[in-house]
Design an enzyme around this catalytic site. Structure first.
Site, PDB file in Angstrom:
ATOM      1  N   CYS A 142      28.026  -6.966   6.056  1.00 59.81           N
ATOM      2  CA  CYS A 142      28.188  -7.222   4.753  1.00 59.81           C
ATOM      3  C   CYS A 142      29.375  -8.262   4.774  1.00 59.81           C
ATOM      4  CB  CYS A 142      28.617  -6.096   4.234  1.00 59.81           C
ATOM      5  SG  CYS A 142      29.799  -4.857   4.980  1.00 59.81           S
ATOM      6  N   GLN A 169      38.407  -4.721   3.196  1.00 63.30           N
ATOM      7  CA  GLN A 169      37.187  -4.167   2.908  1.00 63.30           C
ATOM      8  C   GLN A 169      37.135  -2.917   2.238  1.00 63.30           C
ATOM      9  OE1 GLN A 169      35.970  -6.193   7.182  1.00 63.30           O
ATOM     10  NE2 GLN A 169      34.473  -4.532   6.487  1.00 63.30           N
ATOM     11  N   ARG A 275      40.433  -1.840   6.337  1.00 64.26           N
ATOM     12  CA  ARG A 275      39.821  -1.177   5.052  1.00 64.26           C
ATOM     13  C   ARG A 275      40.732  -1.025   3.968  1.00 64.26           C
ATOM     14  NH1 ARG A 275      34.763  -0.650   5.203  1.00 64.26           N
ATOM     15  NH2 ARG A 275      34.441   0.937   7.065  1.00 64.26           N
ATOM     16  N   HIS A 282      34.408  -6.285  -1.084  1.00 67.68           N
ATOM     17  CA  HIS A 282      34.931  -6.835   0.190  1.00 67.68           C
ATOM     18  C   HIS A 282      35.850  -8.127  -0.452  1.00 67.68           C
ATOM     19  CE1 HIS A 282      33.203  -3.846   2.476  1.00 67.68           C
ATOM     20  NE2 HIS A 282      32.517  -4.653   3.250  1.00 67.68           N
TER      21      HIS A 282
HETATM   22  P1  NAP Z   1      23.015   6.433   3.139  1.00 71.91           P
HETATM   23  O1  NAP Z   1      23.638   6.241   1.759  1.00 71.91           O
HETATM   24  O2  NAP Z   1      23.978   7.483   4.236  1.00 71.91           O
HETATM   25  O3  NAP Z   1      21.496   6.929   3.210  1.00 71.91           O
HETATM   26  C1  NAP Z   1      20.630   7.092   4.358  1.00 71.91           C
HETATM   27  C2  NAP Z   1      19.807   8.324   4.237  1.00 71.91           C
HETATM   28  O4  NAP Z   1      20.324   9.408   3.958  1.00 71.91           O
HETATM   29  C3  NAP Z   1      18.849   8.209   2.687  1.00 71.91           C
HETATM   30  O5  NAP Z   1      17.941   7.265   2.970  1.00 71.91           O
HETATM   31  C4  NAP Z   1      18.319   9.543   2.880  1.00 71.91           C
HETATM   32  O6  NAP Z   1      17.231   9.509   3.578  1.00 71.91           O
HETATM   33  C5  NAP Z   1      19.296  10.541   3.300  1.00 71.91           C
HETATM   34  N1  NAP Z   1      20.039  11.155   2.302  1.00 71.91           N
HETATM   35  C6  NAP Z   1      20.502  12.476   2.580  1.00 71.91           C
HETATM   36  N2  NAP Z   1      21.195  12.987   1.614  1.00 71.91           N
HETATM   37  C7  NAP Z   1      21.173  11.992   0.484  1.00 71.91           C
HETATM   38  C8  NAP Z   1      21.466  12.065  -0.786  1.00 71.91           C
HETATM   39  N3  NAP Z   1      22.209  13.161  -1.210  1.00 71.91           N
HETATM   40  N4  NAP Z   1      21.483  10.961  -1.382  1.00 71.91           N
HETATM   41  C9  NAP Z   1      20.943   9.805  -0.916  1.00 71.91           C
HETATM   42  N5  NAP Z   1      20.356   9.804   0.246  1.00 71.91           N
HETATM   43  C10 NAP Z   1      20.460  11.068   1.076  1.00 71.91           C
HETATM   44  O7  NAP Z   1      23.116   5.086   4.111  1.00 71.91           O
HETATM   45  P2  NAP Z   1      23.598   3.640   3.402  1.00 71.91           P
HETATM   46  O8  NAP Z   1      25.212   3.694   3.379  1.00 71.91           O
HETATM   47  O9  NAP Z   1      22.726   2.961   2.374  1.00 71.91           O
HETATM   48  O10 NAP Z   1      23.336   2.941   4.786  1.00 71.91           O
HETATM   49  C11 NAP Z   1      22.040   2.458   5.334  1.00 71.91           C
HETATM   50  C12 NAP Z   1      21.889   1.518   6.323  1.00 71.91           C
HETATM   51  O11 NAP Z   1      22.471   0.191   5.852  1.00 71.91           O
HETATM   52  C13 NAP Z   1      22.839   1.794   7.652  1.00 71.91           C
HETATM   53  O12 NAP Z   1      22.365   1.221   8.625  1.00 71.91           O
HETATM   54  C14 NAP Z   1      24.277   0.954   7.254  1.00 71.91           C
HETATM   55  O13 NAP Z   1      24.821   0.640   8.447  1.00 71.91           O
HETATM   56  C15 NAP Z   1      23.420  -0.427   6.585  1.00 71.91           C
HETATM   57  N6  NAP Z   1      24.292  -1.114   5.987  1.00 71.91           N
HETATM   58  C16 NAP Z   1      25.160  -0.386   5.137  1.00 71.91           C
HETATM   59  C17 NAP Z   1      25.939  -1.248   4.324  1.00 71.91           C
HETATM   60  C18 NAP Z   1      26.915  -0.396   3.361  1.00 71.91           C
HETATM   61  O14 NAP Z   1      27.607  -1.201   2.658  1.00 71.91           O
HETATM   62  N7  NAP Z   1      27.197   0.770   3.374  1.00 71.91           N
HETATM   63  C19 NAP Z   1      26.006  -2.527   4.176  1.00 71.91           C
HETATM   64  C20 NAP Z   1      25.114  -3.123   5.047  1.00 71.91           C
HETATM   65  C21 NAP Z   1      24.202  -2.377   5.794  1.00 71.91           C
HETATM   66  P3  NAP Z   1      16.023  10.480   3.107  1.00 71.91           P
HETATM   67  O15 NAP Z   1      15.263   9.981   1.691  1.00 71.91           O
HETATM   68  O16 NAP Z   1      14.969  10.158   4.158  1.00 71.91           O
HETATM   69  O17 NAP Z   1      16.306  11.932   3.189  1.00 71.91           O
END
Ligand code: NAP
Length: 379
Positions: A142, A169, A275, A282
């Site tokens: 990001c 960030q 952070r 960011h």
């Molecule tokens: P996240 O919110 O933790 O979601 C990942 C998965 O957790 C969901 O697809 C879902 O999968 C599951 N989950 C379990 N309980 C949940 C709930 N209550 N609500 C929603 N989902 C739930 O992950 P994320 O932060 O989006 O990150 C995903 C990827 O993108 C990572 O590899 C991260 O490094 C990357 N990334 C993140 C950012 C950032 O800003 N955070 C930026 C660039 C890239 P199921 O539907 O299969 O259960």
């Protein structure tokens, strides 16, 4: 022509939900014949509502571990995280699956067979990857993507000799749970001084003492971050790579040069990544050594002309405070760049200061992926 079968994994996570929001807003689903939604935890449950004008009847959620179902997809978009990519991508490829894999996770970013996608900056690199038969198109880190959007005009003009970046960030970079924890910490800090704040005669030192005690207390909600972030900051992000560098700092030079398609003539990019207690934007302060010393106005024009989302904010107090902040930029695609000023450092001149802000869930994560789907559609 439509994209045929596109599978979405991780669509209900934080990045995935923003991706869905943007795809619905831009009517991207109308370009897809059969979107299919996968899950690691809710197989058989109803799929997402794509809105009345999508024209799709969405079947129930499919198990994201079902390789046969995944292998029927022409493209898969994963926002599920690195563990899922690690567990799935190589197994699909080893079965001979040759669809397109689009991913938000970092796992495949630096793989030789992948392209990091940020099309306003590197459309030519993406086109070269497609022409060469590449199938893995990965969203960048990001912070790196936001820097590249902001300084696109200078990088693509070949003007940058080196850059140092100090980052500020947001909690969202650590995931949804860290965002929730930050708000909970803000609440705990406020509650500790709420009664004192009602008394205008109360010493500010009493208020400060109460808040500091709350932030240092074992009762402060800090299970996710591990430390107080509200009213404080954390000067380390991601793993310790040794030699004093964090993995987040390493990504700066590695990913930026890969985005630009540089082989063997890398631009030095160094950073200190911090952070801060902000929800999802960011901010970054840059010192840029230019190869040629140009007037600031000319530099501003190059920055602003580079893409449709970047804009230059006059380096004056009022516009900087009004437009160049996370509060102003959150939930928009705007990339304001300001504080542009020549620095009076010793040496040959051409040292430029700049400051930029961007929403790390939009250009930092979801937007490059949804735009890559559109590029595949055109391709
Ligand atoms: P996240 O919110 O933790 O979601 C990942 C998965 O957790 C969901 O697809 C879902 O999968 C599951 N989950 C379990 N309980 C949940 C709930 N209550 N609500 C929603 N989902 C739930 O992950 P994320 O932060 O989006 O990150 C995903 C990827 O993108 C990572 O590899 C991260 O490094 C990357 N990334 C993140 C950012 C950032 O800003 N955070 C930026 C660039 C890239 P199921 O539907 O299969 O259960």
């Amino acid at each position: 022509m439509k994209l045929n079968r596109v599978g979405f994994v991780g669509w209900r996570g934080m990045v995935g939900s923003v991706l869905m929001q943007r795809m619905i807003a831009e009517h991207d689903f109308s370009l897809i014949d059969q979107p299919l939604f996968f899950t690691t935890s809710q197989a058989g449950q109803p799929g997402p509502d794509l809105g009345p004008d999508s024209g799709h009847k969405i079947p129930p959620l499919v198990d994201a571990g079902d390789l046969d179902a995944l292998a029927r997809m022409d493209a898969i978009v994963s926002c599920q995280g690195g563990d899922y990519t690690q567990a799935t991508h190589a197994r699909l490829r080893s079965r001979g699956w040759c669809g397109y894999w689009l991913d938000a996770a970092s796992t495949l970013r630096m793989a030789p067979h992948s392209t990091i996608v940020l099309d306003p900056v590197n459309r030519a690199v993406i086109e070269r990857g497609l022409a060469a038969g590449q199938r893995d198109f990965i969203g960048g880190n990001c912070t790196v993507s936001l820097m590249m959007m902001a300084l696109d005009g200078l990088f693509n003009a070949g003007l940058v000799e080196w850059v140092t970046v100090m980052t500020y960030q947001a909690a969202s970079g650590g995931g949804a749970r860290q965002m929730r924890e930050l708000v909970a910490q803000m609440g705990a800090a406020h509650r500790s001084a709420e009664a004192l704040l009602t008394d205008p005669g109360r010493s500010i030192l009493d208020i400060d003492e109460a808040v500091t005690a709350a932030l240092r207390s074992a009762q402060l909600p800090a299970a996710q971050t591990g430390y107080p972030l509200a009213g404080s900051l954390l000067p380390w992000i991601d793993r310790d790579l040794g030699e004093g560098m964090s993995r987040e700092e390493w990504k700066g030079a590695a990913e930026a040069n890969k985005i630009l398609g540089h082989n063997g003539r890398a631009i030095p990019i160094e950073s200190v990544c911090i952070r801060v207690g902000v929800l999802r934007c960011h901010s970054q302060a840059f010192t840029i050594k230019l190869k040629r010393d140009l007037p600031v106005d000319e530099i501003g024009e190059m920055v602003e002309r580079a893409n449709d989302w970047v804009s230059v904010v006059a380096n004056e107090r009022e516009p900087s405070l009004a437009r160049l902040t996370p509060a102003a930029v959150t939930a928009t695609l705007d990339i304001p760049v300001g504080r542009l000023r020549k620095l009076s450092l010793n040496g040959s001149g051409g040292h430029l200061a700049a400051f930029s802000v961007g929403d790390q869930l939009l250009w930092g994560a979801a937007e490059p992926l949804r735009r890559m789907l559109r590029i595949l559609h055109q391709h």
